[in-house]
Design a protein around this motif. Structure first.
Motif, mmCIF file in Angstrom:
data_model
loop_
_atom_site.group_PDB
_atom_site.id
_atom_site.type_symbol
_atom_site.label_atom_id
_atom_site.label_comp_id
_atom_site.label_asym_id
_atom_site.label_seq_id
_atom_site.Cartn_x
_atom_site.Cartn_y
_atom_site.Cartn_z
ATOM 1 N N HIS A 104 -1.313 -0.816 -6.960
ATOM 2 C CA HIS A 104 -2.588 -1.402 -7.355
ATOM 3 C C HIS A 104 -2.341 -1.940 -8.747
ATOM 4 C CE1 HIS A 104 -4.837 0.395 -4.019
ATOM 5 N NE2 HIS A 104 -4.028 1.421 -4.174
ATOM 6 N N PRO A 155 -8.340 0.279 -5.970
ATOM 7 C CA PRO A 155 -8.093 1.543 -5.266
ATOM 8 C C PRO A 155 -9.419 2.145 -4.779
ATOM 9 C CG PRO A 155 -7.896 1.828 -7.649
ATOM 10 C CD PRO A 155 -8.182 0.386 -7.422
ATOM 11 N N LYS A 199 0.810 -1.211 0.000
ATOM 12 C CA LYS A 199 0.000 0.000 0.000
ATOM 13 C C LYS A 199 0.850 1.271 0.000
ATOM 14 C CE LYS A 199 -4.097 1.769 2.207
ATOM 15 N NZ LYS A 199 -4.868 1.837 3.437
#
Ligand code: SAH
Length: 260
Positions: A13, A178, A8
């Motif tokens: 992503h 996301p 993260k």
């Protein structure tokens, strides 16, 4: 090595839809103008897969994540020597290329603005950019004066690039998804090599103007301590978001003329 674990804090992503990946790569338009393409943040190579088949240009990759880089090195043996583990924001492109190069990437959304400031710094050698980023930022960059979302990056980027908002991408085609929608935009350098004014001052005027975007420029630009003649200009009754790039250039020139 099978897969990269999404992290993260690195804005990872991964795009899972190969059709969209292909569409992004096909959006690079200026193949005649450059022979080098730098992909920022390839992750697991969903764009790279399509980039490496192109004969018009050579692809290089930069990713900050050592796990991604290890993955890329095992999967793209032909790119040997052109897979860089590093931070694009700290890269000196001159160490990689001695000529123009295009930029492509599904950008790490947390640093997309910083990436654009870096691109602006090196705009002399970057004729084209195709990238995916948060839809909101994409819309902001592509928006024109008179619009509530028109801002600093819109003006600074539009001063040197023609911008196309290409298409919107939903959350569901990413792993992990996301929080926000995404969009793909293209920047093609325009004819403006150098602004017809002091560029450093231009940047200050734009930034200061948008810092207080609801105020008239007369008020928003107070910290710049403008001479009285400038304060009397009609243009200063407007708000930053109402000015075109050319208006900002005109204003910057007027300020510079009267400061001397
Ligand atoms: N292009 C891939 C991954 C996108 S996620 C895909 O579409 O699936 C964003 C990628 O940018 C990640 O691989 C992350 O490691 C990388 N990244 C994050 N910050 C970076 C930086 N400062 N410089 C270079 N790469 C970065």
């Amino acid at each position: 090595m099978s897969k990269v674990r999404p992290k993260k804090h690195l804005g990872q992503h991964f795009l899972t839809d190969r059709n969209i990946a292909e569409r992004i790569v096909e959006s690079l338009s200026g193949h005649k103008g450059y022979e080098e393409v730098l992909e920022i943040g390839p992750g697991m190579g969903v764009l790279t897969d399509f980039l490496i088949n192109k004969e018009e240009y050579r692809t290089s990759l930069i990713d900050i994540d050592s796990e991604s880089v290890a993955y890329l090195k095992t999967h793209y043996k032909d790119l040997k020597g052109r897979i860089i583990e590093g931070d694009f924001l700290r890269l000196d492109p001159k160490t990689l290329f001695d000529k123009d190069f295009a930029v492509i990437g599904n950008f790490p959304y947390n640093i997309s603005s910083q990436i654009f400031f870096k691109i602006l710094e090196h705009r002399q050698t970057i004729p084209e950019v195709v990238c995916m980023l948060q839809k909101e930022v994409a819309e902001r960059i592509a928006s024109k004066e008179g619009n509530k979302i028109y801002g600093i990056l819109s003006v600074l980027l539009q001063a040197f690039y023609d911008i196309d908002y290409l298409f919107t991408v939903g959350r569901e085609v990413f792993n992990p998804p996301p929080k926000v929608e995404s969009a793909v935009i293209r920047l093609r350098r325009n004819q403006v090599n150098k602004l017809d004014c002091d560029e450093a001052l231009f940047k200050r005027v734009v930034k200061q103007g948008f810092n207080n975007r609801r105020k008239t420029l007369r008020n928003a630009l107070k910290p710049l301590d403008l001479p009285d003649v400038i304060k009397k200009m009609d243009l200063l009754n407007k708000r930053a978001e109402q000015l075109t790039v050319d208006d900002f250039v005109f204003l910057t020139k007027a300020i510079a003329d009267h400061k001397n």
